[in-house]
Enzyme design. Structure first.
Site, PDB file in Angstrom:
ATOM      1  N   HIS B 131      39.139  42.267  35.337  1.00 53.43           N
ATOM      2  CA  HIS B 131      40.346  42.588  36.108  1.00 53.43           C
ATOM      3  C   HIS B 131      41.540  41.960  35.371  1.00 53.43           C
ATOM      4  O   HIS B 131      41.384  40.951  34.697  1.00 53.43           O
ATOM      5  CB  HIS B 131      40.162  41.941  37.489  1.00 53.43           C
ATOM      6  CG  HIS B 131      41.202  42.274  38.496  1.00 53.43           C
ATOM      7  ND1 HIS B 131      42.403  41.631  38.557  1.00 53.43           N
ATOM      8  CD2 HIS B 131      41.195  43.178  39.528  1.00 53.43           C
ATOM      9  CE1 HIS B 131      43.107  42.110  39.589  1.00 53.43           C
ATOM     10  NE2 HIS B 131      42.391  43.055  40.187  1.00 53.43           N
ATOM     11  N   ASP B 209      35.175  34.690  37.787  1.00 46.37           N
ATOM     12  CA  ASP B 209      35.970  35.442  38.749  1.00 46.37           C
ATOM     13  C   ASP B 209      34.988  36.043  39.752  1.00 46.37           C
ATOM     14  O   ASP B 209      34.330  37.041  39.470  1.00 46.37           O
ATOM     15  CB  ASP B 209      36.756  36.532  38.023  1.00 46.37           C
ATOM     16  CG  ASP B 209      37.413  37.520  38.993  1.00 46.37           C
ATOM     17  OD1 ASP B 209      37.215  37.387  40.220  1.00 46.37           O
ATOM     18  OD2 ASP B 209      38.111  38.431  38.513  1.00 46.37           O
ATOM     19  N   GLN B 212      34.719  39.646  43.757  1.00 47.64           N
ATOM     20  CA  GLN B 212      33.892  40.710  44.343  1.00 47.64           C
ATOM     21  C   GLN B 212      32.463  40.221  44.591  1.00 47.64           C
ATOM     22  O   GLN B 212      31.597  41.023  44.945  1.00 47.64           O
ATOM     23  CB  GLN B 212      33.874  41.951  43.446  1.00 47.64           C
ATOM     24  CG  GLN B 212      35.236  42.583  43.214  1.00 47.64           C
ATOM     25  CD  GLN B 212      35.858  43.160  44.485  1.00 47.64           C
ATOM     26  OE1 GLN B 212      35.190  43.350  45.512  1.00 47.64           O
ATOM     27  NE2 GLN B 212      37.156  43.416  44.436  1.00 47.64           N
ATOM     28  N   LYS B 235      39.682  39.346  50.703  1.00 51.18           N
ATOM     29  CA  LYS B 235      38.608  40.287  50.397  1.00 51.18           C
ATOM     30  C   LYS B 235      37.316  39.932  51.124  1.00 51.18           C
ATOM     31  O   LYS B 235      36.258  40.495  50.854  1.00 51.18           O
ATOM     32  CB  LYS B 235      38.348  40.312  48.882  1.00 51.18           C
ATOM     33  CG  LYS B 235      39.490  40.905  48.060  1.00 51.18           C
ATOM     34  CD  LYS B 235      39.121  40.946  46.590  1.00 51.18           C
ATOM     35  CE  LYS B 235      40.331  41.095  45.697  1.00 51.18           C
ATOM     36  NZ  LYS B 235      40.965  42.416  45.749  1.00 51.18           N
ATOM     37  N   CYS B 374      43.507  47.793  38.520  1.00 46.83           N
ATOM     38  CA  CYS B 374      43.818  46.576  37.763  1.00 46.83           C
ATOM     39  C   CYS B 374      42.801  46.297  36.668  1.00 46.83           C
ATOM     40  O   CYS B 374      42.486  45.140  36.369  1.00 46.83           O
ATOM     41  CB  CYS B 374      43.929  45.359  38.678  1.00 46.83           C
ATOM     42  SG  CYS B 374      45.360  45.420  39.731  1.00 46.83           S
TER      43      CYS B 374
HETATM   44  C1  LIG Z   1      37.295  41.231  40.332  1.00 50.49           C
HETATM   45  C2  LIG Z   1      38.648  40.892  40.828  1.00 50.49           C
HETATM   46  N1  LIG Z   1      39.307  39.844  40.298  1.00 50.49           N
HETATM   47  C3  LIG Z   1      40.534  39.485  40.735  1.00 50.49           C
HETATM   48  C4  LIG Z   1      41.178  40.173  41.732  1.00 50.49           C
HETATM   49  C5  LIG Z   1      42.547  39.719  42.137  1.00 50.49           C
HETATM   50  O1  LIG Z   1      42.543  39.142  43.401  1.00 50.49           O
HETATM   51  P1  LIG Z   1      43.923  38.763  44.129  1.00 50.49           P
HETATM   52  O2  LIG Z   1      44.785  39.992  44.018  1.00 50.49           O
HETATM   53  O3  LIG Z   1      43.527  38.465  45.514  1.00 50.49           O
HETATM   54  O4  LIG Z   1      44.518  37.612  43.419  1.00 50.49           O
HETATM   55  C6  LIG Z   1      40.517  41.259  42.314  1.00 50.49           C
HETATM   56  C7  LIG Z   1      41.117  42.054  43.408  1.00 50.49           C
HETATM   57  O5  LIG Z   1      42.141  42.686  43.297  1.00 50.49           O
HETATM   58  C8  LIG Z   1      39.239  41.635  41.847  1.00 50.49           C
HETATM   59  O6  LIG Z   1      38.602  42.684  42.357  1.00 50.49           O
END
Ligand SMILES: Cc1ncc(COP(=O)(O)O)c(C=O)c1O
Ligand SMILES: Cc1ncc(COP(=O)(O)O)c(C=O)c1O
Lengths: 131, 417, 417, 131
Positions: B131, B209, B212, B235, B374
């Protein structure tokens, strides 16, 4: 909560026992409560058998932290460094004998923290952390 | 609220009634089918209520107050930390830093640990499926420090190429390994435990990270042995503006702070200051109090449902979804069909742009996401411009999968393909 | 909810009924007197409801979604930006960056504008009365960049020494001037407009910490001509985790981003990325959506009450409070009695530590704050270790001032002073 | 919302008018919609009197952005650079004649953005921003 300020606490706060700084001394440590600015400076003399022969406390803080230091000092005078090791937060809180909210707990325990870190190092104090 | 914990099967109908947003009609007469859970999940009443209760009854700033409201707010805020600590099995609550979300967590690591530990020429190893939030912070640091970024490639089946990962770890000394536990596009579940072990053998520090992963399966940071792990509260039933950075205590202790301000200091003088202990060193200023309390309530809800039951049920629903979708003519599944994978089904439709698919589905009451999610580099690697993604949570039903498929057929009809 | 706007006098009793937290008893039979508003204010029902409504009805991630929920969430989030833009009269909504609060706003400026504009030997001019959040970020940057920090001193009456300020601006080239608009300890209202003019004449960029100003008086950033201005939502009826960084567009455009991640990019490649336009360049990741919506609702509430009426009423209540407090034997007012000043009354009591004052007041249902109020350097300068602070908002009453004074007499009795 | 995809839109999306890239050309600009990855590349030929004599569009995107580019291209062909200056967002949206939510608005307006920035520079487009 007015019973937080019972007679004995007010007496110790106003007339702290063992107040002052020992020079020279065998143990010295100072700590702060970053949340409220309380400060406590401890000096101890320990004889060759490990017995605490003199205590000097000095610092700024509320009645609770001052009384706690004063009462703790009376309690440990004449004990050995080994005997004090088993002294817990609960021992001190029972001595104080007043209801304390979490933020005031920090005031009450500052004296014990300074004592324990001064005698046994930072790690020893850490072990007493819950979770 | 689930009144008792579930052994295995979920009472999905019962659980759904805890979620006000799921009760509504998307258009008059058309109930909402919410399949955008990888972007953010809906919230149960207990979470909304936990925050309202804070605001209505004991709203106060934390840590420094002596009055009852502040005491209660501090206790609730710190209790949420303990709830989160237990949820991921951290060794100490001091290892739980509250953040705004995954993005802030990774940036914190990059700008503190990264700035003090990475130097010109050092290698940061990511993966092609990351991401943006696990790419851009490292690119920014790379530009500042002249680091070298490497990416572990994908296999054609959408899994990470573990042979390449091993090779990249050996070819040159790698200082940091960053990877996503579960892909938000492919659904791929990476072999986190093995990757961490290999990275450590190669002497690298590991950032996971888990945005998910944490919402969908039980996580044990001590068993994983990761150095840092980040996730977002929103999430996993929690509020916006909530998230967690987990870090091993020794690493966090050695790191400089990131933001300066109240609460993160133990003393401030005109010339210099001393830092507070963990976790406060990394929580400058008034924290997101209601948000932490809301996230704690979300985790307690998840605990009652049990992560085991959630994971089990989601495996069922995603298997069904992939099966049904694969039968649609002209539908190309981007999500590979091999297991294990997370609860996302990403696809393209011959002759219809993903935005248009999402738009027609919306007209049928079905909320999915379209775009690059993203993950532009991943899309570039896959040769795709935009994809459509249906992502599930434990409150979704098999009937909702059927409605999704029916909606896709309707889109095909509109576009005569 | 105030059904119409108030011309002058406030219907305080009517307004109080909008605040659920103010309806409660602090102890059985003892109604709460909340005088810790400089730490955080209570929230009216409309703010709590605006957030619950988002979570119950249109909870979704913003900006990238095509479905109706995401469209509605995006519209509400961006509408909040416009509400804030109008509230401080920014020239463009792109100049409104949502943050977690004042602390994050100042750190953002220090770590982006500061890192690219300040170099070894450059002078940063602050004041002796600053909050830690406007000291520590600059100390951290100073250590990294070898900057020189200077502090404009106080006069004995608690006002800034403007002669010294002018001298410090001339003695050596100053690159940045940072100051608080209203002191959270002294209540001093600094002559912001004049300070900004002088700083600009000297060629400096100006950051205004308006955390204690924006909640209490009408602010016009274009009239002030400040370069950056920061404030916290939770100190002005808004939720925790909300705040605003205002910056002049040309400055913001020229600054590098701070955090990397989703939303703040326009394109991401494996090697490099391009930044998104303002304000998104500075809002990486999922933003605090409910929080922005809640802050917007708070500002709309303040607009209905009108900032003019709030300011007028608060001047009345603080004047009364200072008068009553100054009559208490052994009470030393740290807040100077000269005007203008904000709605804070800070004091010490002979023979009783500030914590103990706060504790006894709490027993009488009165919530105040005790300590250094995140202004340790100021306390050091004043030769004080800890002070007690009663801080007011427009929903406080003159009767509450009387209860405060009665509580102080009770504390004196407990401690026999 | 199915009426977003009325006959005319679908026709333009499937059979885009003036599709391609002009080489050589007098005006060239490309922009992206960062939120969804839409891309539009515009090339124009302008004669000495300022009249647009040829148009080439090319890009990736949804039916709305493609149809919008196609319809806008038809509209401006033969007009002068000065005449186009007065063309507003509303002109384009009326041409499209469909209900659009804010996020889809970005898709619909990408063609106008590329045209305006290509002809008059970034500032000119900025001025059209509300607040
Ligand atoms: C795998 C992953 N990493 C990072 C993010 C970023 O999370 P956030 O927007 O809550 O900072 C997301 C979700 O958008 C994601 O799916
Ligand atoms: C003057 C001033 N500046 C900055 C802050 C910090 O604000 P926050 O904690 O919301 O970041 C405060 C409040 O604590 C303040 O009173």
């Amino acid at each position: 909560m007015d019973d937080m300020y019972r007679e004995l606490i007010l007496d110790h706060a106003k007339n702290p026992r063992n107040h002052g700084v020992l020079e020279p001394c065998d143990v010295e440590y100072e700590a702060h409560n970053p949340l409220c600015g309380d400060r406590l400076h401890l000096t101890l003399r320990v004889d060759p058998t490990g017995r605490i022969t003199a205590i000097g406390w000095e610092g700024d803080g509320c009645a609770i932290s001052q009384a706690s230091a004063s009462m703790l000092g009376e309690e440990i005078l004449g004990k050995t460094v080994d005997e004090i090791r088993t002294m817990s937060k609960d021992t001190l809180l029972e001595m104080l004998g007043i209801p304390l909210s979490p933020n005031r707990l920090k005031c009450a325990l500052l004296s014990l923290e300074v004592l324990k870190i001064g005698l046994y190092g930072r790690e020893a104090w850490r072990e007493t952390e819950d979770e | 609220m689930p009144s008792e914990s579930f052994g295995g099967a979920l009472d999905v109908v019962g659980l759904r009634s805890d979620f006000p947003a799921l009760q509504q009609e998307h258009h008059p007469g058309v109930p909402l089918v919410y399949l955008d859970n990888a972007a953010t999940t809906q919230k149960p009443n207990v979470v909304i209520e936990a925050m309202s209760d804070y605001y209505r009854r004991y709203n106060a700033n934390v840590h420094r107050g002596i009055h009852k409201l502040s005491e209660e707010a501090t206790a609730a805020y710190e209790n949420a930390r303990v709830v989160l600590k237990r949820f991921i099995n951290a060794a100490s609550k001091r290892e739980i830093i509250f953040t705004r979300g995954t993005t802030e967590g990774i940036n914190l690591v990059a700008q503190t640990w990264g700035r003090t530990s990475l130097n010109a020429g050092d290698v940061v190893l990511l993966t092609e499926m990351e991401h943006h939030s696990n790419i851009v912070p490292w690119q920014m640091l790379a530009a500042e420090r002249r680091l070298r970024l490497r990416y572990t490639p994908l296999r054609t089946d959408g899994a990470l190429d573990m042979d390449a990962f091993r090779r990249l770890l050996q070819e040159e000394p790698v200082k940091l390994v960053g990877f996503m536990f579960v892909s938000n596009v492919l659904g791929t579940v990476n072999p986190a435990q093995e990757m961490i072990r290999l990275a450590h053998e190669a002497g690298a520090v590991v950032v996971v990270d888990a945005a998910q992963a944490v919402p969908h399966q039980s996580i044990d940071v001590q068993a994983l042995d990761c150095d840092f792990l980040v996730f977002s509260g929103h999430k996993m039933l929690g509020p916006t503006g909530s998230g967690v950075l987990y870090g091993k205590r020794a690493l966090l202790e050695a790191m400089p702070p990131w933001m300066g301000g109240g609460d993160m200091i133990s003393r401030v003088g005109f010339e210099r200051s001393e830092w507070n202990e963990l976790p406060y060193k990394f929580e400058a200023g008034t924290p997101s109090i209601a948000e932490a309390i809301g996230l704690g309530a979300a985790v307690e809800y998840l605990n009652r449902v049990t992560m085991a039951a959630i994971h089990h049920y989601e495996q069922e629903i995603i298997a069904y979804a992939l099966e049904r979708l694969s039968e649609v003519p002209g539908l190309h599944l981007v999500t590979p069909e091999h297991t294990p994978h997370g609860a996302v089904a990403t696809f393209t439709l011959q002759g219809i742009h993903a935005h248009d698919v999402a738009q027609v589905l919306d007209a049928h009451g079905i909320a999915i996401r379209a775009g690059h999610h993203c993950a532009m580099p991943l899309h570039e690697r896959l040769g795709l411009n935009a994809t459509a993604r249906a992502s599930f949570y434990f409150y979704n039903t098999l009937e909702e999968v059927d409605r999704l498929v029916a909606g896709i057929y309707a889109a095909k009809q509109t576009f005569s393909v």
